[in-house]
Design a protein around this motif. Sequence first.
Motif, mmCIF file in Angstrom:
data_model
loop_
_atom_site.group_PDB
_atom_site.id
_atom_site.type_symbol
_atom_site.label_atom_id
_atom_site.label_comp_id
_atom_site.label_asym_id
_atom_site.label_seq_id
_atom_site.Cartn_x
_atom_site.Cartn_y
_atom_site.Cartn_z
ATOM 1 N N TYR A 62 18.720 35.361 -4.458
ATOM 2 C CA TYR A 62 17.361 35.900 -4.336
ATOM 3 C C TYR A 62 16.790 35.672 -2.938
ATOM 4 O O TYR A 62 15.722 36.181 -2.617
ATOM 5 N N SER A 63 17.487 34.884 -2.124
ATOM 6 C CA SER A 63 17.045 34.662 -0.738
ATOM 7 C C SER A 63 18.248 34.654 0.189
ATOM 8 O O SER A 63 19.350 34.243 -0.197
ATOM 9 N N ALA A 64 18.021 35.093 1.426
ATOM 10 C CA ALA A 64 19.072 35.028 2.440
ATOM 11 C C ALA A 64 19.249 33.604 2.956
ATOM 12 O O ALA A 64 20.268 33.282 3.570
ATOM 13 N N LEU A 65 18.268 32.761 2.727
ATOM 14 C CA LEU A 65 18.341 31.365 3.148
ATOM 15 C C LEU A 65 18.927 30.536 2.005
ATOM 16 O O LEU A 65 18.373 30.507 0.905
ATOM 17 N N ARG A 66 20.040 29.875 2.279
ATOM 18 C CA ARG A 66 20.753 29.185 1.208
ATOM 19 C C ARG A 66 21.108 27.758 1.611
ATOM 20 O O ARG A 66 21.180 27.424 2.797
ATOM 21 N N LEU A 67 21.352 26.964 0.592
ATOM 22 C CA LEU A 67 21.874 25.611 0.774
ATOM 23 C C LEU A 67 23.180 25.501 -0.006
ATOM 24 O O LEU A 67 23.272 26.004 -1.130
ATOM 25 N N THR A 68 24.170 24.864 0.586
ATOM 26 C CA THR A 68 25.440 24.663 -0.108
ATOM 27 C C THR A 68 25.205 23.964 -1.442
ATOM 28 O O THR A 68 25.758 24.355 -2.472
ATOM 29 N N ASP A 69 24.399 22.929 -1.412
ATOM 30 C CA ASP A 69 23.949 22.239 -2.618
ATOM 31 C C ASP A 69 22.429 22.249 -2.601
ATOM 32 O O ASP A 69 21.823 21.592 -1.748
ATOM 33 N N PRO A 70 21.770 22.995 -3.502
ATOM 34 C CA PRO A 70 20.311 23.072 -3.451
ATOM 35 C C PRO A 70 19.638 21.714 -3.596
ATOM 36 O O PRO A 70 18.516 21.516 -3.115
ATOM 37 N N TYR A 71 20.328 20.766 -4.216
ATOM 38 C CA TYR A 71 19.744 19.445 -4.408
ATOM 39 C C TYR A 71 20.040 18.492 -3.248
ATOM 40 O O TYR A 71 19.718 17.303 -3.324
ATOM 41 N N SER A 72 20.640 19.028 -2.183
ATOM 42 C CA SER A 72 20.718 18.240 -0.954
ATOM 43 C C SER A 72 19.332 18.139 -0.320
ATOM 44 O O SER A 72 19.083 17.257 0.513
ATOM 45 N N PRO A 274 25.749 22.423 6.117
ATOM 46 C CA PRO A 274 27.095 22.498 6.694
ATOM 47 C C PRO A 274 27.765 23.855 6.557
ATOM 48 O O PRO A 274 28.597 24.228 7.390
ATOM 49 N N GLU A 275 27.437 24.605 5.532
ATOM 50 C CA GLU A 275 28.091 25.896 5.303
ATOM 51 C C GLU A 275 27.244 27.068 5.776
ATOM 52 O O GLU A 275 27.768 28.025 6.370
ATOM 53 N N HIS A 276 25.934 27.008 5.526
ATOM 54 C CA HIS A 276 25.061 28.152 5.805
ATOM 55 C C HIS A 276 24.126 27.924 6.998
ATOM 56 O O HIS A 276 23.300 28.798 7.297
ATOM 57 N N GLY A 277 24.240 26.807 7.688
ATOM 58 C CA GLY A 277 23.286 26.455 8.734
ATOM 59 C C GLY A 277 23.138 27.504 9.821
ATOM 60 O O GLY A 277 22.031 27.869 10.216
ATOM 61 N N GLU A 278 24.248 28.028 10.333
ATOM 62 C CA GLU A 278 24.199 29.006 11.423
ATOM 63 C C GLU A 278 23.536 30.298 10.965
ATOM 64 O O GLU A 278 22.668 30.849 11.665
ATOM 65 N N ALA A 279 23.912 30.792 9.786
ATOM 66 C CA ALA A 279 23.298 32.014 9.249
ATOM 67 C C ALA A 279 21.818 31.783 8.955
ATOM 68 O O ALA A 279 20.972 32.654 9.211
ATOM 69 N N ASN A 280 21.489 30.603 8.434
ATOM 70 C CA ASN A 280 20.083 30.292 8.150
ATOM 71 C C ASN A 280 19.248 30.281 9.420
ATOM 72 O O ASN A 280 18.110 30.776 9.433
ATOM 73 N N THR A 281 19.796 29.724 10.483
ATOM 74 C CA THR A 281 19.066 29.673 11.752
ATOM 75 C C THR A 281 18.739 31.070 12.255
ATOM 76 O O THR A 281 17.629 31.335 12.742
ATOM 77 N N ALA A 282 19.706 31.979 12.128
ATOM 78 C CA ALA A 282 19.466 33.365 12.553
ATOM 79 C C ALA A 282 18.368 34.013 11.721
ATOM 80 O O ALA A 282 17.505 34.733 12.254
ATOM 81 N N VAL A 283 18.364 33.766 10.421
ATOM 82 C CA VAL A 283 17.333 34.323 9.546
ATOM 83 C C VAL A 283 15.970 33.732 9.887
ATOM 84 O O VAL A 283 14.961 34.451 9.965
ATOM 85 N N LEU A 284 15.914 32.437 10.121
ATOM 86 C CA LEU A 284 14.654 31.774 10.467
ATOM 87 C C LEU A 284 14.094 32.326 11.779
ATOM 88 O O LEU A 284 12.876 32.544 11.898
ATOM 89 N N ASP A 285 14.955 32.545 12.749
ATOM 90 C CA ASP A 285 14.509 33.112 14.030
ATOM 91 C C ASP A 285 13.944 34.511 13.825
ATOM 92 O O ASP A 285 12.918 34.878 14.428
ATOM 93 N N ARG A 286 14.606 35.311 12.990
ATOM 94 C CA ARG A 286 14.106 36.663 12.726
ATOM 95 C C ARG A 286 12.749 36.630 12.035
ATOM 96 O O ARG A 286 11.832 37.385 12.394
ATOM 97 N N ILE A 287 12.581 35.743 11.060
ATOM 98 C CA ILE A 287 11.320 35.653 10.325
ATOM 99 C C ILE A 287 10.176 35.266 11.265
ATOM 100 O O ILE A 287 9.101 35.861 11.230
ATOM 101 N N GLU A 288 10.428 34.275 12.113
ATOM 102 C CA GLU A 288 9.380 33.843 13.039
ATOM 103 C C GLU A 288 9.043 34.953 14.031
ATOM 104 O O GLU A 288 7.870 35.179 14.353
ATOM 105 N N SER A 289 10.061 35.658 14.497
ATOM 106 C CA SER A 289 9.823 36.744 15.445
ATOM 107 C C SER A 289 9.041 37.880 14.802
ATOM 108 O O SER A 289 8.103 38.426 15.394
ATOM 109 N N GLU A 290 9.411 38.228 13.580
ATOM 110 C CA GLU A 290 8.799 39.370 12.904
ATOM 111 C C GLU A 290 7.393 39.075 12.416
ATOM 112 O O GLU A 290 6.478 39.884 12.602
ATOM 113 N N TRP A 291 7.217 37.946 11.766
ATOM 114 C CA TRP A 291 5.927 37.638 11.155
ATOM 115 C C TRP A 291 5.009 36.826 12.051
ATOM 116 O O TRP A 291 3.777 36.890 11.909
ATOM 117 N N GLY A 292 5.573 36.077 12.986
ATOM 118 C CA GLY A 292 4.751 35.259 13.865
ATOM 119 C C GLY A 292 3.828 36.084 14.746
ATOM 120 O O GLY A 292 2.654 35.748 14.925
#
Length: 316
Positions: A62-72, A274-292
């Motif tokens: 349901y989101s492009a932002l993910r955690l390998t283990d959500p309970y981390s 560890p698994e999704h960090g790089e992809a998450n960073t790209a999504v976060l940058d896009r969100i800040e650029s678009e909505w900021g």
Amino acid sequence: MQYELRYKVIEPKRQTYQNIIDRFGDQPATRYQEATLDIEPRENFHYRPTWIQDRELYDEKYSALRLTDPYSYTDPRQFYYTPYVTNRAALHDEFGKTLAYVEERDLLAKMPEPWRAVMASVIVPLRHYESGAQLVSVTGARFAYGTSLSQCASFAAFDRIGNAQMISRAGIAFGSGTADVLTTAKEEWMNGEHLQPLRRLVEEIMVIDDWAEGLLAIDAIDRRLYPVMYHGLDEAALMGGAGAYSLFAQYLTTWFTDQRKWLDALIKAWVGDPEHGEANTAVLDRIESEWGARADEAVGALTAVVRGHLGEAAEA
């Protein structure tokens, strides 16, 4: 006949629940851990959502932002239901006492005219902003994957309604006990030119499919709105004869500081995954650029009105 009382310690067969034992071993756990970790169902669903049948009821996609283990990720405030309710009950009790003090002396209504204009045209209409942000938080509560995430969004949704109520109560006190000021505030929200960029932005965020992007888009507004409208005007209010505004605004400043704790920790978890960090960073940058940029525009329109009323005092 004499009887001797003896004490016998009965060792528990296990220290906590099995899901916690699976993670940390058989050792005592905190109430937060027992009320949070691995609580969300992961299997044995009876049906898929009828509106999106390639998803499960609870699904990380349901989101492009993910955690390998959500309970981390865990809430740094360690909030589950009981401590959350206790904390917020105390906050609103203190607000009620402060507001009673302000109302008894009619301090909001006696503020200088420029501050009255700011209150009527900018601050009280923001109750509708909080209501929109509450709906975005509810979406996060429903679609976030993992209880440690969804309960933070749930508490944020309750907080937003609380913020709207605090602003509404301050508005009624500002109107000397009448609700007319709330009607005027709604008209401002619907038709005031300076509020339309913010209203449009909130309404568009409300229909974002990605729950995490919605929360972060609202946060982009919060990070610009709260420091300016509440904390930023605090000293100006004290120096400008509007101490009642400072008394009211301190509670929203306190809430914003608390809100940042769990959101900053979540963003850090996304970036460091560890698994999704790089992809998450790209999504976060896009969100800040678009909505900021749009948040800058929306809050800038409000800031211009405040400066128009307060002049140099708003720059302090």
